[in-house]
Design a protein around this motif. Sequence first.
Motif, PDB file in Angstrom:
ATOM      1  N   GLU A  50       0.823  -1.208   0.000  1.00  0.00           N
ATOM      2  CA  GLU A  50       0.000   0.000   0.000  1.00  0.00           C
ATOM      3  C   GLU A  50       0.860   1.261   0.000  1.00  0.00           C
ATOM      4  O   GLU A  50       1.927   1.289   0.597  1.00  0.00           O
ATOM      5  CB  GLU A  50      -0.909   0.020   1.221  1.00  0.00           C
ATOM      6  CG  GLU A  50      -1.887   1.168   1.230  1.00  0.00           C
ATOM      7  CD  GLU A  50      -2.959   1.018   2.289  1.00  0.00           C
ATOM      8  OE1 GLU A  50      -3.961   0.363   1.995  1.00  0.00           O
ATOM      9  OE2 GLU A  50      -2.765   1.541   3.398  1.00  0.00           O
ATOM     10  N   VAL A  51       0.359   2.264  -0.694  1.00  0.00           N
ATOM     11  CA  VAL A  51       0.919   3.614  -0.643  1.00  0.00           C
ATOM     12  C   VAL A  51      -0.194   4.518  -0.130  1.00  0.00           C
ATOM     13  O   VAL A  51      -1.294   4.509  -0.680  1.00  0.00           O
ATOM     14  CB  VAL A  51       1.373   4.095  -2.041  1.00  0.00           C
ATOM     15  CG1 VAL A  51       1.771   5.560  -1.998  1.00  0.00           C
ATOM     16  CG2 VAL A  51       2.500   3.234  -2.566  1.00  0.00           C
ATOM     17  N   ASP A  52       0.076   5.232   0.952  1.00  0.00           N
ATOM     18  CA  ASP A  52      -0.905   6.165   1.505  1.00  0.00           C
ATOM     19  C   ASP A  52      -0.468   7.587   1.197  1.00  0.00           C
ATOM     20  O   ASP A  52       0.699   7.934   1.365  1.00  0.00           O
ATOM     21  CB  ASP A  52      -1.040   5.994   3.013  1.00  0.00           C
ATOM     22  CG  ASP A  52      -1.659   4.664   3.380  1.00  0.00           C
ATOM     23  OD1 ASP A  52      -2.672   4.289   2.768  1.00  0.00           O
ATOM     24  OD2 ASP A  52      -1.112   3.995   4.277  1.00  0.00           O
ATOM     25  N   ILE A  53      -1.408   8.387   0.764  1.00  0.00           N
ATOM     26  CA  ILE A  53      -1.157   9.788   0.443  1.00  0.00           C
ATOM     27  C   ILE A  53      -2.097  10.612   1.317  1.00  0.00           C
ATOM     28  O   ILE A  53      -3.301  10.384   1.302  1.00  0.00           O
ATOM     29  CB  ILE A  53      -1.435  10.058  -1.044  1.00  0.00           C
ATOM     30  CG1 ILE A  53      -0.487   9.209  -1.895  1.00  0.00           C
ATOM     31  CG2 ILE A  53      -1.316  11.538  -1.374  1.00  0.00           C
ATOM     32  CD1 ILE A  53      -0.931   9.007  -3.302  1.00  0.00           C
ATOM     33  N   VAL A  54      -1.527  11.528   2.076  1.00  0.00           N
ATOM     34  CA  VAL A  54      -2.339  12.376   2.945  1.00  0.00           C
ATOM     35  C   VAL A  54      -2.022  13.832   2.600  1.00  0.00           C
ATOM     36  O   VAL A  54      -0.868  14.232   2.606  1.00  0.00           O
ATOM     37  CB  VAL A  54      -2.060  12.111   4.442  1.00  0.00           C
ATOM     38  CG1 VAL A  54      -2.903  13.014   5.311  1.00  0.00           C
ATOM     39  CG2 VAL A  54      -2.304  10.641   4.773  1.00  0.00           C
ATOM     40  N   ALA A  55      -3.055  14.583   2.279  1.00  0.00           N
ATOM     41  CA  ALA A  55      -2.891  15.988   1.921  1.00  0.00           C
ATOM     42  C   ALA A  55      -3.708  16.852   2.876  1.00  0.00           C
ATOM     43  O   ALA A  55      -4.845  16.520   3.193  1.00  0.00           O
ATOM     44  CB  ALA A  55      -3.343  16.225   0.486  1.00  0.00           C
ATOM     45  N   PRO A 113     -17.255   5.530   0.844  1.00  0.00           N
ATOM     46  CA  PRO A 113     -16.599   5.369  -0.452  1.00  0.00           C
ATOM     47  C   PRO A 113     -16.045   3.958  -0.657  1.00  0.00           C
ATOM     48  O   PRO A 113     -15.541   3.347   0.282  1.00  0.00           O
ATOM     49  CB  PRO A 113     -15.481   6.399  -0.426  1.00  0.00           C
ATOM     50  CG  PRO A 113     -15.297   6.783   0.978  1.00  0.00           C
ATOM     51  CD  PRO A 113     -16.548   6.446   1.717  1.00  0.00           C
ATOM     52  N   GLN A 114     -16.149   3.465  -1.866  1.00  0.00           N
ATOM     53  CA  GLN A 114     -15.644   2.156  -2.233  1.00  0.00           C
ATOM     54  C   GLN A 114     -14.383   2.318  -3.073  1.00  0.00           C
ATOM     55  O   GLN A 114     -14.287   3.229  -3.885  1.00  0.00           O
ATOM     56  CB  GLN A 114     -16.697   1.383  -3.041  1.00  0.00           C
ATOM     57  CG  GLN A 114     -18.021   1.191  -2.308  1.00  0.00           C
ATOM     58  CD  GLN A 114     -17.859   0.372  -1.044  1.00  0.00           C
ATOM     59  OE1 GLN A 114     -17.275  -0.694  -1.062  1.00  0.00           O
ATOM     60  NE2 GLN A 114     -18.374   0.887   0.069  1.00  0.00           N
ATOM     61  N   SER A 115     -13.435   1.421  -2.907  1.00  0.00           N
ATOM     62  CA  SER A 115     -12.222   1.456  -3.707  1.00  0.00           C
ATOM     63  C   SER A 115     -12.538   1.083  -5.147  1.00  0.00           C
ATOM     64  O   SER A 115     -13.464   0.332  -5.418  1.00  0.00           O
ATOM     65  CB  SER A 115     -11.185   0.477  -3.144  1.00  0.00           C
ATOM     66  OG  SER A 115     -10.773   0.903  -1.868  1.00  0.00           O
ATOM     67  N   VAL A 116     -11.740   1.608  -6.062  1.00  0.00           N
ATOM     68  CA  VAL A 116     -11.907   1.342  -7.488  1.00  0.00           C
ATOM     69  C   VAL A 116     -10.744   0.444  -7.924  1.00  0.00           C
ATOM     70  O   VAL A 116      -9.582   0.812  -7.750  1.00  0.00           O
ATOM     71  CB  VAL A 116     -11.915   2.656  -8.294  1.00  0.00           C
ATOM     72  CG1 VAL A 116     -12.027   2.371  -9.778  1.00  0.00           C
ATOM     73  CG2 VAL A 116     -13.058   3.558  -7.823  1.00  0.00           C
ATOM     74  N   TYR A 142      -4.471  -3.947  -8.022  1.00  0.00           N
ATOM     75  CA  TYR A 142      -4.445  -2.878  -7.028  1.00  0.00           C
ATOM     76  C   TYR A 142      -5.796  -2.177  -6.984  1.00  0.00           C
ATOM     77  O   TYR A 142      -6.589  -2.288  -7.915  1.00  0.00           O
ATOM     78  CB  TYR A 142      -3.378  -1.837  -7.382  1.00  0.00           C
ATOM     79  CG  TYR A 142      -1.969  -2.264  -7.057  1.00  0.00           C
ATOM     80  CD1 TYR A 142      -1.357  -1.868  -5.882  1.00  0.00           C
ATOM     81  CD2 TYR A 142      -1.252  -3.053  -7.938  1.00  0.00           C
ATOM     82  CE1 TYR A 142      -0.053  -2.245  -5.592  1.00  0.00           C
ATOM     83  CE2 TYR A 142       0.051  -3.440  -7.656  1.00  0.00           C
ATOM     84  CZ  TYR A 142       0.642  -3.030  -6.487  1.00  0.00           C
ATOM     85  OH  TYR A 142       1.925  -3.407  -6.195  1.00  0.00           O
ATOM     86  N   GLU A 143      -6.039  -1.467  -5.905  1.00  0.00           N
ATOM     87  CA  GLU A 143      -7.259  -0.671  -5.760  1.00  0.00           C
ATOM     88  C   GLU A 143      -6.889   0.753  -5.389  1.00  0.00           C
ATOM     89  O   GLU A 143      -5.924   0.988  -4.667  1.00  0.00           O
ATOM     90  CB  GLU A 143      -8.166  -1.254  -4.681  1.00  0.00           C
ATOM     91  CG  GLU A 143      -8.732  -2.607  -5.035  1.00  0.00           C
ATOM     92  CD  GLU A 143      -9.651  -3.163  -3.964  1.00  0.00           C
ATOM     93  OE1 GLU A 143     -10.444  -4.047  -4.306  1.00  0.00           O
ATOM     94  OE2 GLU A 143      -9.589  -2.717  -2.798  1.00  0.00           O
ATOM     95  N   ILE A 144      -7.677   1.692  -5.883  1.00  0.00           N
ATOM     96  CA  ILE A 144      -7.508   3.109  -5.569  1.00  0.00           C
ATOM     97  C   ILE A 144      -8.665   3.513  -4.660  1.00  0.00           C
ATOM     98  O   ILE A 144      -9.822   3.248  -4.971  1.00  0.00           O
ATOM     99  CB  ILE A 144      -7.541   3.986  -6.846  1.00  0.00           C
ATOM    100  CG1 ILE A 144      -6.550   3.483  -7.894  1.00  0.00           C
ATOM    101  CG2 ILE A 144      -7.339   5.448  -6.504  1.00  0.00           C
ATOM    102  CD1 ILE A 144      -5.114   3.543  -7.495  1.00  0.00           C
ATOM    103  N   PRO A 146      -5.784  -5.431  -2.324  1.00  0.00           N
ATOM    104  CA  PRO A 146      -6.826  -5.864  -1.395  1.00  0.00           C
ATOM    105  C   PRO A 146      -6.347  -7.037  -0.537  1.00  0.00           C
ATOM    106  O   PRO A 146      -5.488  -7.811  -0.961  1.00  0.00           O
ATOM    107  CB  PRO A 146      -7.991  -6.262  -2.295  1.00  0.00           C
ATOM    108  CG  PRO A 146      -7.446  -6.337  -3.669  1.00  0.00           C
ATOM    109  CD  PRO A 146      -6.152  -5.597  -3.709  1.00  0.00           C
ATOM    110  N   PHE A 147      -6.903  -7.154   0.654  1.00  0.00           N
ATOM    111  CA  PHE A 147      -6.512  -8.220   1.578  1.00  0.00           C
ATOM    112  C   PHE A 147      -6.719  -9.603   0.977  1.00  0.00           C
ATOM    113  O   PHE A 147      -6.003 -10.537   1.293  1.00  0.00           O
ATOM    114  CB  PHE A 147      -7.278  -8.112   2.906  1.00  0.00           C
ATOM    115  CG  PHE A 147      -6.860  -6.929   3.704  1.00  0.00           C
ATOM    116  CD1 PHE A 147      -5.571  -6.812   4.198  1.00  0.00           C
ATOM    117  CD2 PHE A 147      -7.755  -5.905   3.959  1.00  0.00           C
ATOM    118  CE1 PHE A 147      -5.171  -5.718   4.934  1.00  0.00           C
ATOM    119  CE2 PHE A 147      -7.376  -4.796   4.705  1.00  0.00           C
ATOM    120  CZ  PHE A 147      -6.082  -4.708   5.187  1.00  0.00           C
TER     121      PHE A 147
END
Length: 112
Positions: free
Chosen positions: A3-8, A65-68, A74-76, A106-107
């Motif tokens: 996973e890559v997490d982006i926080v803005a 919200p659901q991941s795409v 991978y999922e966004i 996804p898990f």
Amino acid sequence: MTEVDIVASTHAENQGTTVKNTAALATDAFEIAVVHLWPGNKKLQNEARQALARAQRQCKPDYDPQSVPLSIGYEIGCGTPIPVTVTSKEGKPVLTITQSLDIGIPFDYGWD
């Protein structure tokens, strides 16, 4: 990598920032991550950008919200923007809005 997490986060005095500003910053950071995750793979980069656009349409208060998914598994995903207002030492309200985005596997991804 799983996973890559982006926080803005954006902030300004007197309610001077918006969810739109924060989403734009998050999108810019996402763009940097995508280019570094899949350098030279323009097709996958474009697919990730389109998936982010779909995911961001769901990122609203009172919505789950659901991941795409992407074609490679991978999922966004994105989190609902979170506003927090505090008072500065000068007595002015300061609004901070934070939004998170993620690119992950996804898990239940087939690791065997």
